[in-house]
Design an enzyme around this catalytic site. Structure first.
Site, PDB file in Angstrom:
ATOM      1  N   PRO A 184       0.842  -1.208   0.000  1.00 31.83           N
ATOM      2  CA  PRO A 184       0.000   0.000   0.000  1.00 31.83           C
ATOM      3  C   PRO A 184       0.871   1.250   0.000  1.00 31.83           C
ATOM      4  O   PRO A 184       1.800   1.373   0.789  1.00 31.83           O
ATOM      5  CB  PRO A 184      -0.771  -0.110   1.315  1.00 31.83           C
ATOM      6  CG  PRO A 184      -0.583  -1.500   1.808  1.00 31.83           C
ATOM      7  CD  PRO A 184       0.695  -2.001   1.217  1.00 31.83           C
ATOM      8  N   GLU A 185       0.592   2.141  -0.926  1.00 28.15           N
ATOM      9  CA  GLU A 185       1.328   3.401  -1.011  1.00 28.15           C
ATOM     10  C   GLU A 185       0.477   4.497  -0.383  1.00 28.15           C
ATOM     11  O   GLU A 185      -0.692   4.282  -0.067  1.00 28.15           O
ATOM     12  CB  GLU A 185       1.613   3.736  -2.483  1.00 28.15           C
ATOM     13  CG  GLU A 185       2.509   2.717  -3.178  1.00 28.15           C
ATOM     14  CD  GLU A 185       3.979   3.087  -3.100  1.00 28.15           C
ATOM     15  OE1 GLU A 185       4.310   4.109  -2.470  1.00 28.15           O
ATOM     16  OE2 GLU A 185       4.798   2.340  -3.660  1.00 28.15           O
TER      17      GLU A 185
ATOM     18  N   ARG B 142      23.186  17.030   0.177  1.00 30.59           N
ATOM     19  CA  ARG B 142      22.916  15.615  -0.040  1.00 30.59           C
ATOM     20  C   ARG B 142      23.349  15.162  -1.432  1.00 30.59           C
ATOM     21  O   ARG B 142      22.793  15.595  -2.444  1.00 30.59           O
ATOM     22  CB  ARG B 142      21.406  15.345   0.163  1.00 30.59           C
ATOM     23  CG  ARG B 142      20.878  15.866   1.496  1.00 30.59           C
ATOM     24  CD  ARG B 142      21.491  15.121   2.686  1.00 30.59           C
ATOM     25  NE  ARG B 142      21.231  13.695   2.605  1.00 30.59           N
ATOM     26  CZ  ARG B 142      20.105  13.143   3.054  1.00 30.59           C
ATOM     27  NH1 ARG B 142      19.177  13.888   3.624  1.00 30.59           N
ATOM     28  NH2 ARG B 142      19.923  11.847   2.945  1.00 30.59           N
TER      29      ARG B 142
END
Ligand SMILES: [Zn+2]
Length: 267
Positions: free
Chosen positions: A2-3, A152
């Site tokens: 499930p997203e 990052r």
């Protein structure tokens, strides 16, 4: 798995059905899922009323009087609202029986889901406290992405899939959002311009919102909380022509997850 859109569709449906409903009885059949299921659930939940159903990332928050039941669906979990007399089957690990006779049943074959109970603020629970901004709220935007990505060097796709950066952007949606933003998934996060961050924040919102929208209008089986996914432009389409420019979409792996992109559109 499930997203976020599926969890949000589940939340909307359950909020409609459960708000104001009193809990009559709770049966816990699995002592442990990803984490131990609190044994006290059967004692502390009955008699309480569900007030609202919220969501943080992929956690569903059932706010009751004096506490909150927190459920994460894990890899294979789903929740169904059934007539109370429906006999439980295999992998039906938790029943929350309502005073109106229906039962909210948690089914999870692989047991990667989680069930928690907290009398404190669930957003401050150790499992939830470190989750980044919600992608569908104004706190997630290009300015935020730009600031968060400056130091990052990780691939931008992995960067936006990191729940500490932004909540609940799974592999499918990361692929789709990067395609729509015309950004190569392997680019170091810190190489994105402010403009590109604006585009990416916008397309992340777009793909998630479209999927929630489609899921909400999809006619589901009455008792099943399910959803209908977005029509994918790149995900699962490696080796097929790009819908924008006709180039052949390339498939690679980033962080061991399938990554599909257009070598011409995404730079
Ligand atoms: Zn293309």
């Amino acid at each position: 798995m499930p997203e976020l859109p599926e969890v949000e569709v589940t939340r909307r449906r359950l909020e409609r059905e459960l708000a104001g409903k009193r809990i009559e009885r709770v049966t816990v059949r699995a002592p442990k899922l990803r984490l131990p299921v609190p044994a006290e659930l059967a004692k502390v939940l009955p008699g309480r009323t569900v007030r609202t159903v919220g969501r943080r990332g992929k956690y569903l928050l059932f706010f009751c009087d004096g506490g909150c039941l927190v459920i994460h669906l894990g890899m294979t979990g789903f929740l169904r609202l059934l007539p109370g007399e429906t006999p439980p089957g295999k992998h039906d690990h938790l029943d929350v029986v309502l005073a109106d006779g229906r039962v909210l049943r948690f089914h999870d074959p692989r047991k990667f889901g989680s069930v928690l109970w907290t009398t404190g603020n669930p957003l401050e629970h150790p499992l939830l406290a470190g989750i980044g901004p919600e992608p569908l709220t104004p706190s997630f935007d290009g300015a935020y992405l730009f600031a968060a990505s400056r130091s990052r060097s990780v691939a931008v796709k992995l960067f936006i899939m990191n729940a500490a950066v932004v909540a609940g952007v799974g592999n499918i949606y990361a692929n789709e959002a990067l395609f729509r933003a015309r950004i190569h998934p392997a680019r170091p996060a810190r190489s994105l311009s402010r403009d590109e961050c604006d585009r990416l924040a916008e397309t992340v919102k777009e793909v998630l919102a479209e999927s929630v929208e489609q899921g909400s209008t999809y006619r589901v089986a009455e008792e099943t909380v399910a959803y209908h996914p977005l029509e994918f432009r790149v995900y699962g389409r490696g080796g097929v022509a790009c819908t924008v420019c006709g180039a052949i979409l390339e498939e690679t792996r980033l962080g061991n997850r399938s990554t599909v992109f257009c070598p011409r559109c995404q730079v």
